[in-house]
Design a protein around this motif. Structure first.
Motif, mmCIF file in Angstrom:
data_model
loop_
_atom_site.group_PDB
_atom_site.id
_atom_site.type_symbol
_atom_site.label_atom_id
_atom_site.label_comp_id
_atom_site.label_asym_id
_atom_site.label_seq_id
_atom_site.Cartn_x
_atom_site.Cartn_y
_atom_site.Cartn_z
ATOM 1 N N TRP A 133 -0.734 -9.059 7.035
ATOM 2 C CA TRP A 133 -0.317 -9.505 7.997
ATOM 3 C C TRP A 133 -0.092 -11.202 7.143
ATOM 4 N N THR A 191 5.574 -10.709 4.871
ATOM 5 C CA THR A 191 5.444 -10.080 6.442
ATOM 6 C C THR A 191 5.808 -10.320 7.013
ATOM 7 N N PHE A 238 11.400 -0.981 11.686
ATOM 8 C CA PHE A 238 9.992 -0.998 12.191
ATOM 9 C C PHE A 238 9.574 0.680 11.651
ATOM 10 N N PHE A 239 10.092 1.794 11.561
ATOM 11 C CA PHE A 239 9.969 2.901 10.584
ATOM 12 C C PHE A 239 9.447 2.234 9.542
ATOM 13 N N PHE A 275 8.708 -0.308 7.806
ATOM 14 C CA PHE A 275 7.596 -1.263 7.989
ATOM 15 C C PHE A 275 5.977 -1.040 8.050
ATOM 16 N N ARG A 276 6.235 0.656 9.696
ATOM 17 C CA ARG A 276 4.986 1.480 9.151
ATOM 18 C C ARG A 276 4.658 2.021 8.273
ATOM 19 N N ARG A 280 2.876 0.058 6.228
ATOM 20 C CA ARG A 280 1.299 -0.456 6.397
ATOM 21 C C ARG A 280 0.127 -0.235 5.950
ATOM 22 N N ARG A 281 0.588 1.686 6.092
ATOM 23 C CA ARG A 281 -0.307 3.086 5.350
ATOM 24 C C ARG A 281 0.613 3.458 3.824
ATOM 25 N N GLU A 290 4.302 11.747 7.975
ATOM 26 C CA GLU A 290 5.364 10.544 7.408
ATOM 27 C C GLU A 290 6.275 9.661 7.469
#
Length: 421
Positions: free
Chosen positions: A44, A49, A94-95, A97-98, A101-102, A267
């Protein structure tokens, strides 16, 4: 050959694709160019980021002000297109970025299955998956950059012609932004620094829109390639007598691939829905605008290039996503060609598995991307075009031939009011 196969991984293939995206705040994750995925990290409190979050704030402001302008000036097709564009790019970023993260766990899941196909008895099929991914991503992203350069060229030319025709003493960069970003500068004070930041955020949004298709495409190339490797192994023993252990292993590897595909589908489903929906909308919007293309040469070149590029990008994504379904069907076609004397219980189990499920990427299981879907979408677009032919479209407003400039009149009105006071 074995060394080439061992480097033919999805992680190695997508490194440069995501490195380019990080220039525009897309996919803020470190370690993407490392030879192994163990050094992948999302933090983060990292420059990547923070860069993403800062540009996202600018994009949210643009989105909010574009909604405000639609509410104030009334609904129109062109004004709503701006709102929809910001909605798509904000949601898409946003999708992505999510997913970033994974990403380490996603790559770990891919590599767990992928390592089966990196060594004999599996072999390379045609071009390496690594170079396929890089070439396709390069073509799509290079096309996006060219499209945006045409856009800048056309709009700057419009601004230059209007300034000369109307004898207006305003810097061309400011005039271009005030006319093209009308939702921003009645509210936000214009300065070169603020304007440059908002414009860079807008460029990042445009690249992010292309990345939705690129992401789905590179995942599709990878999965289709693995299914083709499995079919290639089956093809080599098609006329040979093989033990049941061979078919047990083939069925096990096929199941591993379908399980991985279902995991990736879960995903990527939101990105797939957003990509398909936005492509359909913007293609229809451009077809609607095709009846009112301005006659100026650079404007016409930009418009037709933009339309053709969106269509090619959308069809490329759909074609490669549909190729997963086609590649997964190949084993069944080979099983049907086996002689009756070779048929065993294990082959029967494998055959039942192949015909009992639809294999491919989907949009939350509402639809599966197959060749049938591509034909249905093309049919929808053609129907829309035929309906448009029955409607008369107003002549386009040529900005460079008009000296009615709203923002200048507003400024002059404010100055006059101040002087009177």
């Amino acid at each position: 050959m074995e060394h080439r196969q061992s480097s033919n991984t999805f992680h190695r293939a997508t490194g440069f694709v995501f490195l380019f995206g990080q220039m525009f705040s897309i996919f803020p994750i470190s370690g993407i160019l490392c030879k192994t995925s163990h050094q992948l990290h999302f933090r983060w409190f990292s420059i990547r980021t923070i860069y993403y979050l800062v540009l996202t704030i600018f994009q949210i402001i643009s989105f909010s002000l574009s909604i405000r302008r639609v509410v104030r000036t009334g609904k129109s097709f062109s004004a709503f297109a701006s709102v929809f564009f910001y909605f798509v790019t904000l949601t898409g970023s946003f999708f992505i970025f999510r997913l970033a993260r994974r990403w380490k766990s996603v790559i770990g899941r891919i590599e767990k299955i992928e390592k089966i196909f990196l060594y004999p008895p599996y072999r390379q099929v045609g071009w390496t998956m690594r170079w396929k991914v890089r070439l396709i991503a390069f073509i799509l992203l290079f096309g996006a950059i060219i499209e945006h350069l045409f856009y800048f060229g056309a709009k700057f030319l419009n601004a230059k012609i209007q300034l000369e025709r109307c004898n207006i003493n305003i810097p061309m960069f400011e005039h271009y932004l005030r006319t093209e970003r009308r939702h921003l500068y009645p509210t936000i004070p214009f300065t070169n620094i603020i304007a440059t930041l908002f414009e860079w955020a807008n460029i990042s949004s445009t690249i992010c829109w292309s990345y939705l298709d690129v992401l789905v495409t590179v995942f599709s190339v990878n999965m289709a390639y693995r299914f083709k490797q499995l079919s290639d192994r089956m093809k080599r023993v098609r006329f040979k007598t093989v033990p049941d252990t061979f078919w047990i292993e083939i069925r096990s590897h096929f199941t591993d691939l379908t399980n991985l595909l279902n995991y990736l589908d879960n995903e990527l489903s939101n990105i797939i829905i957003l990509s398909c929906g936005s492509n359909l909308y913007f293609i229809c919007q451009q077809l609607f605008n095709s009846f009112s293309v301005t006659p100026e040469q650079l404007n016409a070149v930009y418009f037709w290039y933009s339309l053709i590029y969106i269509i090619i990008r959308a069809l490329t994504m759909l074609f490669f996503a549909a190729s997963i379904n086609e590649a997964a069907k190949e084993p069944y076609q080979m099983l049907k060609s086996l002689p009756y004397t070779s048929w065993t219980c294990e082959i029967q189990r494998f055959s039942d598995q192949l015909i009992s499920e639809v294999i491919g990427f989907s949009g939350k299981r509402f639809f599966y991307i197959t060749r049938t879907l591509i034909l249905a979408l093309i049919g929808t677009i053609v129907t829309y075009e035929l309906v448009l032919l029955d409607h008369v479209v107003e002549a386009p407003e040529l900005i460079q031939k008009s000296c009615h400039i709203t923002y200048i009149e507003t400024i002059e009105s404010n100055i006059s009011t101040t002087s009177t006071t």
